[in-house]
Design a protein around this motif. Structure first.
Motif, PDB file in Angstrom:
ATOM      1  N   THR A 152       4.989   8.202   1.750  1.00  0.00           N
ATOM      2  CA  THR A 152       4.046   8.950   2.579  1.00  0.00           C
ATOM      3  C   THR A 152       3.190   7.992   3.392  1.00  0.00           C
ATOM      4  N   THR A 153       2.736   6.929   2.756  1.00  0.00           N
ATOM      5  CA  THR A 153       1.999   5.867   3.451  1.00  0.00           C
ATOM      6  C   THR A 153       2.520   4.518   2.977  1.00  0.00           C
TER       7      THR A 153
ATOM      8  N   SER B 237       2.258   4.802  -1.075  1.00  0.00           N
ATOM      9  CA  SER B 237       1.845   6.049  -1.714  1.00  0.00           C
ATOM     10  C   SER B 237       2.903   7.107  -1.415  1.00  0.00           C
TER      11      SER B 237
ATOM     12  N   LYS C 238       3.334   9.371  13.332  1.00  0.00           N
ATOM     13  CA  LYS C 238       2.008   9.426  12.733  1.00  0.00           C
ATOM     14  C   LYS C 238       2.100  10.097  11.370  1.00  0.00           C
ATOM     15  N   GLU C 239       0.968  10.103  10.656  1.00  0.00           N
ATOM     16  CA  GLU C 239       0.946  10.707   9.328  1.00  0.00           C
ATOM     17  C   GLU C 239       1.123  12.219   9.399  1.00  0.00           C
TER      18      GLU C 239
ATOM     19  N   ASP D 165      -1.246   3.868  -3.743  1.00  0.00           N
ATOM     20  CA  ASP D 165      -1.699   2.497  -3.438  1.00  0.00           C
ATOM     21  C   ASP D 165      -0.974   1.444  -4.271  1.00  0.00           C
TER      22      ASP D 165
ATOM     23  N   ASN E  76       0.822  -1.212   0.000  1.00  0.00           N
ATOM     24  CA  ASN E  76       0.000   0.000   0.000  1.00  0.00           C
ATOM     25  C   ASN E  76       0.862   1.271   0.000  1.00  0.00           C
TER      26      ASN E  76
END
Length: 412
Positions: free
Chosen positions: A101-102, A11, A39-40, A66, A9
């Motif tokens: 980023t994620t 991104s 955290k984000e 994604d 996942n």
């Protein structure tokens, strides 16, 4: 077979223009949240799709969105996509040049990366010193580097300049030395971007041979980004197609190449016109041997041009079909009778007798050179892609450069 690389996942969000959040307090808040609290990004906003051809509708853009796939150990995976699709960003995330980023990336083994010309080189150090420095960055000991030093220098072809500062190297020499280091210092995962396009033809052939040895003979994993479909076809076993920052397709290298070539074929593969004249061409289409529209072919493929004509006169009409190259040379001319009524013709030719490049089709309907009733220059186009075959061009001064491989058939 174990998994060598796993993208979960993934991104990557970039902000267009300004890098900071706008104020010092917001920058500190971002640093605290991301680095201490893990955290984000609190200032991350919904970004627009990564489409370089359109003006931005947001100050944020998803370079990757994604991404989720696995690479097995020993696989050679071609990463395919248009400029700006996210290929280089994906490799930079894998090489830890930047962070996602994620999501998370799991890689099992040491990674050797060649992303840009002279990546990791210090311009004031000599080629020999840079080999030791790059080897150390990749986690090798001095003893290991010394053992392979002669092999690296020999492969690079830079023996004469190996003790010269690399700031005096050409871009091609930098690529040679950089690839030689990355390929010989035993990385379990080799990541190679489009940089090999800078090297000369001899070195590109040498580099591809080395990557084949690394993957097949030594069982290492290779991720290879290239716009050269011939290199992807020869080198890779699997392919991943990226489109606008997302995974559009995964499969074998042949399936991935076919998907990419037909991802966004040009509108110029189809010409259609309503009947408005007594004698005219109504339709022209570029097809593959399965009857599907496409704009790009390998040099081993058969190309088919479907043509529909209208003739409501009682005149003896002749069809003129020409293949024209990028500098407006007619490389082949074919002529056929066009009877009265509505008729469909299929013109087939063997692309292996043509050089790689961009070609267009010109059509004309005339009364055997006396009067021209419909003339369509460059009505449809297609690309031929080199996959490393040898070409033999037959010449005929009366019918263009190539004339002996065309077959015309009237379907109705």
């Amino acid at each position: 077979m174990s998994t060598a690389i796993e993208f979960n996942n993934i991104s990557k969000l970039y902000r267009l223009g300004l890098v900071s959040s706008g104020t010092l307090s917001n920058d500190l808040k971002r640093w605290w949240t991301m680095n201490i609290l893990h955290k984000e990004d609190p200032f991350m906003k919904v970004g627009s799709i990564n489409d370089r051809s359109k003006a931005a509708d947001s100050e944020y853009v998803w370079a990757l969105k994604d991404i989720d796939f696995k690479v097995e150990q020993g696989d050679v995976v071609g990463i395919i996509g248009k400029n700006g699709a996210g290929k280089s960003t994906l490799l930079k995330l894998l090489s830890r040049v930047t962070g996602p980023t994620t999501g998370a990336i799991k890689a099992r083994g040491r990674i050797g990366a060649l992303l840009e010309v002279g990546t990791g080189f210090h311009s004031e150090l000599t080629g020999r010193e840079n080999i030791y420095m790059n080897g150390s960055i990749l986690g090798m000991t001095k003893t290991e580097i010394t053992r392979k030093l002669d092999e690296i220098i020999g492969f690079s072809g830079c023996e004469r300049y190996i003790d010269t500062p690399v700031k005096r190297y050409s871009s091609g020499m930098m690529v040679r030395l950089g690839f030689a280091v990355a390929a010989h210092l035993d990385p379990e995962i080799l990541v190679v971007d489009e940089v090999l396009a800078v090297g000369d033809a001899e070195f590109q052939k040498k580099a591809i041979g080395k990557m084949q040895d690394v993957s097949k003979g030594e069982g290492r994993t290779v991720l290879f980004v290239s716009h050269n479909m011939g290199s992807i076809a020869r080198l890779c076993t699997k392919g991943v197609v990226l489109n606008k920052g997302s995974v559009a397709f995964q499969g074998t290298q042949t399936q991935a190449i076919d998907y990419y070539l037909n991802l966004d074929y040009k509108k110029s593969v189809v010409y259609e016109a309503t009947v408005s004249k007594p004698i005219q061409v109504c339709c022209a289409k570029v097809l593959n041997n399965e009857g599907k529209l496409t704009s790009q072919f390998f040099t081993t493929h058969k190309v088919e041009i479907a043509i529909s004509t209208h003739n409501s006169s009682n005149k003896d009409i002749r069809g003129n079909f020409a293949i024209v190259n990028s500098i407006d040379q007619e490389i082949m001319v074919e002529r056929f009778d066009v009877p009265k009524g509505d008729h469909d013709f299929l013109i087939c030719f063997d692309a292996s007798k043509m050089l790689p490049g961009v070609y267009s089709i010109s059509l004309a309907l005339d009364t055997y050179g006396v009067a021209v009733y419909d003339l369509l220059d460059h009505v449809v186009t297609f690309d031929l892609i080199d996959i490393g075959e040898k070409y033999s061009i037959s010449r005929d001064t009366n019918n263009g450069i190539v004339s002996s491989f065309v077959k015309t058939e009237m379907l109705r």
